[in-house]
Design a protein around this motif. Structure first.
Motif, PDB file in Angstrom:
ATOM      1  N   SER A 195       0.866  -1.175   0.000  1.00  0.00           N
ATOM      2  CA  SER A 195       0.000   0.000   0.000  1.00  0.00           C
ATOM      3  C   SER A 195       0.904   1.226   0.000  1.00  0.00           C
ATOM      4  O   SER A 195       2.090   1.136   0.360  1.00  0.00           O
ATOM      5  N   PRO A 196       0.373   2.372  -0.376  1.00  0.00           N
ATOM      6  CA  PRO A 196       1.191   3.580  -0.333  1.00  0.00           C
ATOM      7  C   PRO A 196       1.785   3.855   1.050  1.00  0.00           C
ATOM      8  O   PRO A 196       2.958   4.219   1.166  1.00  0.00           O
ATOM      9  N   ARG A 212       8.648   1.932   4.293  1.00  0.00           N
ATOM     10  CA  ARG A 212       9.844   1.247   3.807  1.00  0.00           C
ATOM     11  C   ARG A 212      10.910   2.251   3.357  1.00  0.00           C
ATOM     12  O   ARG A 212      12.098   2.018   3.560  1.00  0.00           O
ATOM     13  N   VAL A 213      10.495   3.342   2.731  1.00  0.00           N
ATOM     14  CA  VAL A 213      11.460   4.381   2.350  1.00  0.00           C
ATOM     15  C   VAL A 213      12.171   4.906   3.597  1.00  0.00           C
ATOM     16  O   VAL A 213      13.404   5.024   3.624  1.00  0.00           O
ATOM     17  N   GLN A 262       0.008   3.019  -9.494  1.00  0.00           N
ATOM     18  CA  GLN A 262       0.409   4.418  -9.653  1.00  0.00           C
ATOM     19  C   GLN A 262       0.501   5.122  -8.304  1.00  0.00           C
ATOM     20  O   GLN A 262       1.444   5.882  -8.057  1.00  0.00           O
ATOM     21  N   ASP A 263      -0.472   4.879  -7.428  1.00  0.00           N
ATOM     22  CA  ASP A 263      -0.446   5.505  -6.102  1.00  0.00           C
ATOM     23  C   ASP A 263       0.748   5.029  -5.281  1.00  0.00           C
ATOM     24  O   ASP A 263       1.353   5.819  -4.545  1.00  0.00           O
ATOM     25  N   ALA A 276       3.816   7.420  -4.019  1.00  0.00           N
ATOM     26  CA  ALA A 276       4.151   7.526  -2.591  1.00  0.00           C
ATOM     27  C   ALA A 276       5.649   7.315  -2.369  1.00  0.00           C
ATOM     28  O   ALA A 276       6.279   8.020  -1.564  1.00  0.00           O
ATOM     29  N   ILE A 277       6.225   6.354  -3.069  1.00  0.00           N
ATOM     30  CA  ILE A 277       7.663   6.078  -2.917  1.00  0.00           C
ATOM     31  C   ILE A 277       8.486   7.272  -3.377  1.00  0.00           C
ATOM     32  O   ILE A 277       9.388   7.741  -2.661  1.00  0.00           O
TER      33      ILE A 277
END
Length: 384
Positions: free
Chosen positions: A183-184, A190-191, A224-225, A229-230
């Motif tokens: 999910s976003p 995670r980033v 795409q979302d 977000a990443i």
């Protein structure tokens, strides 16, 4: 014909342990990559380990340390924008499981040294296990090892079961990448985690890939979302974002999401090339390693599933490299070293020229273009 010497070898030849003295390097000529012209009979002054001056036709003062390189042409240190320092192509498929985890850390030390000797003074490491390359980067920065400057991605982000997840082991092993998300919001976290543990660039797998199981290179694997977000989270923290993307839809989704570079870009179409030009997105296309994979892969243990994927896309990627280059897309040098031997990546220049680039543009892809893509324009990729 003038043999080439990179700035890496030049600095290594003149360095002293404390970088305390001023030294000089002379050669037959030096390539100014910005103008595309040669500087004849250059004299390069190096002070405290940094280039202080470049002159043409000047003589070094008497009694100084001078490295004279007759018949040689000096290049800036080269930049490879896509490597995996903690891997070797000799261990494909399941053959790498015979070693302890720390084997790969040591392999990274060897590979870093080999890339430096090949003239690559900077590399961008796009994905590594167990934070191996974070530790390697720190050891080089602290002066314990000789190696290139490393811009490190740590673990690559991806979807559960996608190319950047662990896809080779059965459920009983419960083996999965620590950087997957579905999910976003999960992927934003995670980033942050990868940055916390040493990532200096964020890599995400927008599509399937060649060297994973049960993934198709052309198929998009993050929405795409999720991609937006990443990229947004990476930029929020001041980091660049690189998207592994073979398929046309995934390439366009990653560009629209704001990724700074597209890795591989094998199936890029005309719309994708136009979109990359519009957004100023760099393309990093590893068009040299196909020969190695197809000639040595089976011997190295690469599975037929993976070899079939390489056979399917290798020529298409090269043809699209020609098309993107001719269209004026921004191109950088990326070898995917680890898929092929790190010490041989310079051979990609030949293939880049074979598929449409001029020699100077191929060199610029690994110097000023790469420095620009790293956000280091004017700081790297030139000698001045």
């Amino acid at each position: 014909f003038y043999p080439f010497l990179s700035a890496a070898a030049m600095l290594a030849a003149t360095a002293t342990p404390a970088f305390a003295e001023t030294s000089y390097v002379s050669a037959a000529r030096m390539l100014d990559v910005e103008s595309g012209r040669y500087v004849e009979a250059p004299l390069i002054t190096i002070t405290d380990g940094k280039i202080a001056a470049v002159e043409s036709g000047a003589a070094a003062p008497e009694g100084v340390k001078l490295v004279n390189l007759p018949g040689m042409t000096i290049l800036p240190g080269l930049i490879d924008m896509h490597v995996h320092l903690d891997g070797r192509p000799e261990y494909g498929g399941y053959s790498g499981l015979q070693f302890t985890d720390r084997f790969w850390t040591v392999i990274g030390v060897v590979n870093a040294g080999r890339m430096l000797k090949a003239g690559f003074t900077s590399v961008r490491n796009l994905g590594a296990d167990d934070y191996n390359v974070v530790g390697l980067d720190q050891a080089i920065e602290q002066g314990w090892l000789q190696g290139p400057r490393i811009v490190n991605a740590a673990h690559a982000l991806g979807a559960t079961g996608g190319h950047c997840d662990s896809t080779f082991l059965p459920p009983s092993f419960d083996d999965k990448s620590p950087a997957v998300g579905d999910s976003p919001d999960e992927l934003r976290k995670r980033v942050r985690e990868q940055r916390k543990y040493g990532a200096e660039v964020i890599k995400a797998c927008a599509t399937g890939g060649v060297f994973s199981r049960n993934t198709a290179p052309g198929i998009q694997q993050l929405t795409q979302d999720e991609l937006a977000a990443i990229a947004d989270e990476a930029h929020f923290w001041g980091l660049k974002a690189a998207a592994h993307a073979h398929g046309a839809a995934g390439i366009k989704a990653a560009i629209a999401a704001g990724f700074d570079t597209i890795e591989h870009a094998s199936y890029i179409d005309d719309e994708g090339i136009a979109l990359a030009k519009k957004h100023g997105t760099f393309l990093s296309m590893d068009i040299f390693n196909t020969e190695y994979t197809l000639s040595k892969g089976a011997e190295n243990g690469v599975l037929e599933e993976n070899l079939a994927k390489e056979r399917a896309l290798g020529q298409i990627q090269r043809d699209n490299f020609r098309k993107a280059s001719k269209a004026g897309a921004r191109m950088v040098f990326g070898s995917d070293a680890g898929v092929m031997p790190h010490e041989d990546v310079g051979g990609q220049f030949r293939v880049m020229v074979e598929y449409g680039m001029t020699p100077i543009d191929a060199i610029r892809a690994a110097t000023i273009n790469a420095a620009d893509a790293l956000g280091q324009s004017g700081q790297g990729g030139v000698i001045k």
